[in-house]
Enzyme design. Structure first.
Site, PDB file in Angstrom:
ATOM      1  CB  THR A 127       5.813   4.825 -14.874  1.00 14.49           C
ATOM      2  OG1 THR A 127       5.292   3.511 -14.658  1.00 14.49           O
ATOM      3  CG2 THR A 127       7.142   4.685 -15.588  1.00 14.49           C
ATOM      4  CG  ASP A 128       4.130   1.311 -10.981  1.00 11.83           C
ATOM      5  OD1 ASP A 128       4.212   1.348 -12.227  1.00 11.83           O
ATOM      6  OD2 ASP A 128       3.237   0.665 -10.379  1.00 11.83           O
ATOM      7  CD  GLU A 129       5.369  -0.451 -16.698  1.00 11.67           C
ATOM      8  OE1 GLU A 129       6.247  -0.729 -17.531  1.00 11.67           O
ATOM      9  OE2 GLU A 129       4.158  -0.616 -16.906  1.00 11.67           O
ATOM     10  CE1 TYR A 152       6.272   4.385 -20.704  1.00 11.78           C
ATOM     11  CE2 TYR A 152       6.088   2.622 -19.073  1.00 11.78           C
ATOM     12  CZ  TYR A 152       5.819   3.927 -19.466  1.00 11.78           C
ATOM     13  OH  TYR A 152       5.099   4.763 -18.648  1.00 11.78           O
ATOM     14  CE  LYS A 156       7.665   8.022 -18.073  1.00  6.72           C
ATOM     15  NZ  LYS A 156       7.121   9.324 -18.609  1.00  6.72           N
TER      16      LYS A 156
HETATM   17  P1  NAD Z   1      -0.828   8.439 -23.635  1.00  2.00           P
HETATM   18  O1  NAD Z   1      -0.056   7.563 -24.555  1.00  2.00           O
HETATM   19  O2  NAD Z   1      -2.294   8.305 -23.534  1.00  2.00           O
HETATM   20  O3  NAD Z   1      -0.544   9.976 -23.991  1.00  2.00           O
HETATM   21  C1  NAD Z   1       0.728  10.459 -24.342  1.00  2.00           C
HETATM   22  C2  NAD Z   1       0.531  11.817 -25.011  1.00  2.00           C
HETATM   23  O4  NAD Z   1       1.821  12.349 -25.337  1.00  2.00           O
HETATM   24  C3  NAD Z   1      -0.263  11.750 -26.316  1.00  2.00           C
HETATM   25  O5  NAD Z   1      -1.244  12.765 -26.338  1.00  2.00           O
HETATM   26  C4  NAD Z   1       0.783  11.991 -27.383  1.00  2.00           C
HETATM   27  O6  NAD Z   1       0.264  12.631 -28.553  1.00  2.00           O
HETATM   28  C5  NAD Z   1       1.772  12.866 -26.655  1.00  2.00           C
HETATM   29  N1  NAD Z   1       3.130  12.808 -27.216  1.00  2.00           N
HETATM   30  C6  NAD Z   1       3.833  11.674 -27.539  1.00  2.00           C
HETATM   31  N2  NAD Z   1       5.033  12.015 -28.042  1.00  2.00           N
HETATM   32  C7  NAD Z   1       5.102  13.383 -28.005  1.00  2.00           C
HETATM   33  C8  NAD Z   1       6.095  14.315 -28.363  1.00  2.00           C
HETATM   34  N3  NAD Z   1       7.274  13.921 -28.868  1.00  2.00           N
HETATM   35  N4  NAD Z   1       5.842  15.630 -28.203  1.00  2.00           N
HETATM   36  C9  NAD Z   1       4.638  16.049 -27.696  1.00  2.00           C
HETATM   37  N5  NAD Z   1       3.664  15.212 -27.347  1.00  2.00           N
HETATM   38  C10 NAD Z   1       3.895  13.882 -27.491  1.00  2.00           C
HETATM   39  O7  NAD Z   1      -0.126   8.259 -22.231  1.00  2.00           O
HETATM   40  P2  NAD Z   1      -0.742   8.285 -20.761  1.00  2.00           P
HETATM   41  O8  NAD Z   1      -1.160   6.932 -20.402  1.00  2.00           O
HETATM   42  O9  NAD Z   1      -1.672   9.421 -20.641  1.00  2.00           O
HETATM   43  O10 NAD Z   1       0.595   8.608 -19.948  1.00  2.00           O
HETATM   44  C11 NAD Z   1       0.998   9.950 -19.707  1.00  2.00           C
HETATM   45  C12 NAD Z   1       2.271   9.940 -18.884  1.00  2.00           C
HETATM   46  O11 NAD Z   1       2.042   9.258 -17.665  1.00  2.00           O
HETATM   47  C13 NAD Z   1       3.429   9.221 -19.555  1.00  2.00           C
HETATM   48  O12 NAD Z   1       4.606   9.943 -19.278  1.00  2.00           O
HETATM   49  C14 NAD Z   1       3.473   7.849 -18.881  1.00  2.00           C
HETATM   50  O13 NAD Z   1       4.781   7.347 -18.869  1.00  2.00           O
HETATM   51  C15 NAD Z   1       3.003   8.213 -17.488  1.00  2.00           C
HETATM   52  N6  NAD Z   1       2.317   7.140 -16.726  1.00  2.00           N
HETATM   53  C16 NAD Z   1       1.281   6.452 -17.297  1.00  2.00           C
HETATM   54  C17 NAD Z   1       0.591   5.501 -16.542  1.00  2.00           C
HETATM   55  C18 NAD Z   1      -0.573   4.714 -17.117  1.00  2.00           C
HETATM   56  O14 NAD Z   1      -1.060   3.808 -16.462  1.00  2.00           O
HETATM   57  N7  NAD Z   1      -1.057   5.018 -18.302  1.00  2.00           N
HETATM   58  C19 NAD Z   1       0.994   5.249 -15.225  1.00  2.00           C
HETATM   59  C20 NAD Z   1       2.061   5.975 -14.680  1.00  2.00           C
HETATM   60  C21 NAD Z   1       2.711   6.931 -15.447  1.00  2.00           C
HETATM   61  O1  DAU Z   2       2.543   0.777 -14.015  1.00  3.62           O
HETATM   62  C1  DAU Z   2       2.366   1.947 -14.755  1.00  3.62           C
HETATM   63  C2  DAU Z   2       2.364   1.616 -16.228  1.00  3.62           C
HETATM   64  O2  DAU Z   2       1.138   0.960 -16.499  1.00  3.62           O
HETATM   65  C3  DAU Z   2       2.535   2.841 -17.109  1.00  3.62           C
HETATM   66  O3  DAU Z   2       3.795   3.401 -16.892  1.00  3.62           O
HETATM   67  C4  DAU Z   2       2.368   2.481 -18.583  1.00  3.62           C
HETATM   68  O4  DAU Z   2       2.394   3.652 -19.371  1.00  3.62           O
HETATM   69  C5  DAU Z   2       1.038   1.790 -18.772  1.00  3.62           C
HETATM   70  O5  DAU Z   2       0.905   1.374 -20.120  1.00  3.62           O
HETATM   71  C6  DAU Z   2       0.906   0.593 -17.841  1.00  3.62           C
HETATM   72  O6  DAU Z   2       1.805  -0.463 -18.217  1.00  3.62           O
HETATM   73  P1  DAU Z   2       1.356  -2.008 -18.191  1.00  3.62           P
HETATM   74  O7  DAU Z   2       2.220  -2.751 -19.111  1.00  3.62           O
HETATM   75  O8  DAU Z   2       1.237  -2.485 -16.796  1.00  3.62           O
HETATM   76  O9  DAU Z   2      -0.141  -1.840 -18.781  1.00  3.62           O
HETATM   77  P2  DAU Z   2      -0.978  -2.680 -19.846  1.00  3.62           P
HETATM   78  O10 DAU Z   2      -2.364  -2.125 -19.804  1.00  3.62           O
HETATM   79  O11 DAU Z   2      -0.305  -2.748 -21.167  1.00  3.62           O
HETATM   80  O12 DAU Z   2      -0.980  -4.122 -19.222  1.00  3.62           O
HETATM   81  C7  DAU Z   2      -1.475  -4.372 -17.922  1.00  3.62           C
HETATM   82  C8  DAU Z   2      -1.290  -5.844 -17.617  1.00  3.62           C
HETATM   83  O13 DAU Z   2      -2.168  -6.598 -18.461  1.00  3.62           O
HETATM   84  C9  DAU Z   2       0.108  -6.348 -17.924  1.00  3.62           C
HETATM   85  O14 DAU Z   2       0.460  -7.341 -16.960  1.00  3.62           O
HETATM   86  C10 DAU Z   2      -0.015  -6.999 -19.290  1.00  3.62           C
HETATM   87  C11 DAU Z   2      -1.433  -7.518 -19.295  1.00  3.62           C
HETATM   88  N1  DAU Z   2      -2.108  -7.538 -20.611  1.00  3.62           N
HETATM   89  C12 DAU Z   2      -2.113  -6.405 -21.344  1.00  3.62           C
HETATM   90  C13 DAU Z   2      -2.746  -6.373 -22.582  1.00  3.62           C
HETATM   91  C14 DAU Z   2      -2.723  -5.101 -23.403  1.00  3.62           C
HETATM   92  C15 DAU Z   2      -2.752  -8.688 -21.047  1.00  3.62           C
HETATM   93  O15 DAU Z   2      -2.759  -9.714 -20.353  1.00  3.62           O
HETATM   94  N2  DAU Z   2      -3.371  -8.667 -22.259  1.00  3.62           N
HETATM   95  C16 DAU Z   2      -3.379  -7.551 -23.057  1.00  3.62           C
HETATM   96  O16 DAU Z   2      -3.942  -7.601 -24.181  1.00  3.62           O
END
Ligand code: NAD
Ligand code: DAU
Length: 337
Positions: A127-129, A152, A156
């Site tokens: 992730t970019d985080e 988190y 990562k």
């Molecule tokens: P998500 O939370 O929707 O899905 C995670 C999945 O992993 C779920 O299906 C869960 O059941 C499974 N899981 C959790 N723990 C496990 C374990 N111990 N063994 C097997 N399976 C397990 O997450 P997402 O948003 O789809 O993110 C997927 C990946 O992409 C993550 O690695 C996250 O860090 C990365 N990522 C997410 C975002 C975003 O914006 N959501 C952005 C950049 C990177």
């Molecule tokens: O940048 C990539 C990441 O983006 C991924 O690695 C993470 O898995 C994914 O959860 C996401 O992280 P963020 O913390 O950026 O996403 P989130 O949707 O939780 O929040 C987005 C922005 O919105 C953040 O600045 C917090 C704000 N927010 C979030 C929630 C849930 C609010 O203001 N109110 C809210 O209720």
């Protein structure tokens, strides 16, 4: 590089689910074993169109279970794509333990099993985080030092470093992708966009953290998945690739856009206490993947956001099923031993 059979982990989650569907569609000979623990975020409804699919096999299990992972790899897997993770920042603040276990220890166990199985390539979804936070200007490049700020992102970043070590020490073919904020159908409604859609529909208040001016860089989920496929097939061993859409927005602007699309009043917006350690701004430079692998995003934000809102409006059952936990209970039972 071509693959016969991939072990994809976390493929019942939001991004992993889209990836599995896209990979099977784009690669007609590819088989996938999909290993997912079905935590609160995993949902087999995300894969309903694959129920009878001959090249997809779902296995409920934990990436921490080394013998299960080895057994699955021995079924002919020549590549691993690791999406499995605890993914929500707010949850990592209230309960970091699971993040350390799955995101760090789980990744190391997968790497070790993959090394022993001599898979051709291991792709880590990061992730970019991991880069931390930015001021008003600048972008994260692949050279930006890691400076994670939440449990988190620290978990990562740790996984990324373990990947790096496996490449350098064992000469293992490892690639890492670092993507910005994803949005699209099937995202668990704890994340900003689906949470706001859900609340707005119910005319509940929309909780915006702090001053609402934190900036995120949004990408449509299928664009991310295509980038992952490109890195898997064409990326260079040992390299990191950023993936992003050059689409930065302050949170408050996103929330206003959603209210407009849903035709709901702006008065639903409520500013609430800020997230502890809240990163101010993310912006990602994805020129490397564009230049070297020819990837580019295909969705503009207006189109992607409209499509997403429409999907949530048409999928009430999915939303209520994940919110009341009934899908989780149902599928956990179906797959219990
Ligand atoms: P998500 O939370 O929707 O899905 C995670 C999945 O992993 C779920 O299906 C869960 O059941 C499974 N899981 C959790 N723990 C496990 C374990 N111990 N063994 C097997 N399976 C397990 O997450 P997402 O948003 O789809 O993110 C997927 C990946 O992409 C993550 O690695 C996250 O860090 C990365 N990522 C997410 C975002 C975003 O914006 N959501 C952005 C950049 C990177
Ligand atoms: O940048 C990539 C990441 O983006 C991924 O690695 C993470 O898995 C994914 O959860 C996401 O992280 P963020 O913390 O950026 O996403 P989130 O949707 O939780 O929040 C987005 C922005 O919105 C953040 O600045 C917090 C704000 N927010 C979030 C929630 C849930 C609010 O203001 N109110 C809210 O209720």
């Amino acid at each position: 590089m071509e693959f016969k059979k991939l072990l994809v982990t976390g493929g019942a989650g939001f991004i992993g689910g889209h990836f599995v569907k896209l990979a099977l569609k784009k690669h007609p000979n590819l088989e996938i074993i999909n290993l997912d623990l079905l935590t609160y975020a995993g949902n087999l409804e995300n894969l309903s169109e694959l129920k009878e699919h001959k090249r997809h096999k779902f296995v409920k299990g934990n990436i921490l279970d080394r013998s299960l992972v080895s057994e699955l790899l021995a079924q002919g897997c020549d590549g691993v794509v690791n999406f499995a993770a605890e993914s929500h920042v707010d949850r990592s603040i209230t309960g970091p333990d699971a993040f350390i276990q799955t995101n760090i220890v789980g990744t190391q166990k997968l790497l070790e099993a993959s090394r022993k199985a001599s898979v051709k390539r291991f792709l880590q979804i990061s992730t970019d985080e991991v880069y931390g936070t930015l001021g008003d200007t600048g972008e994260f490049s692949e050279e930006t030092p890691l400076a994670p700020n939440s449990p988190y992102s620290a978990s990562k970043a740790s996984a990324d470093l373990i990947c790096r070590a496996y490449h350098h020490t064992y000469n293992m073919d490892v690639v890492v992708t670092r993507c910005s904020n994803n949005y699209g159908p099937n995202q668990f409604p704890e994340k900003l966009i689906p949470l706001m859609i859900n609340n707005a529909r119910a005319e509940k208040s929309l909780p915006v953290y702090g001053d609402g001016l934190n900036v995120r860089d949004w990408i449509y989920v299928e664009d991310h998945c295509q980038g992952v496929l490109d890195v898997l097939m064409k990326g260079k061993s040992g390299e990191v690739y950023n993936i992003g859409s050059d689409n930065e927005w302050p949170n408050i602007e996103i929330v206003k856009k959603l209210l407009n699309l849903l035709d709901k009043p702006q008065s639903l917006i409520t500013f609430v206490k800020d997230r502890p350690g809240h990163d101010r701004r993310y912006a990602i430079d994805s020129s490397k993947i564009k230049r070297e692998l020819g990837w580019k995003p295909s969705y503009d934000f207006e189109t992607g956001l409209k499509k997403t809102v429409q999907w949530y409006l048409e999928n009430d059952k999915w939303l209520s099923g994940v919110l009341d936990g009934s899908y989780m209970e149902y599928y956990q039972k179906q797959y219990s031993n």
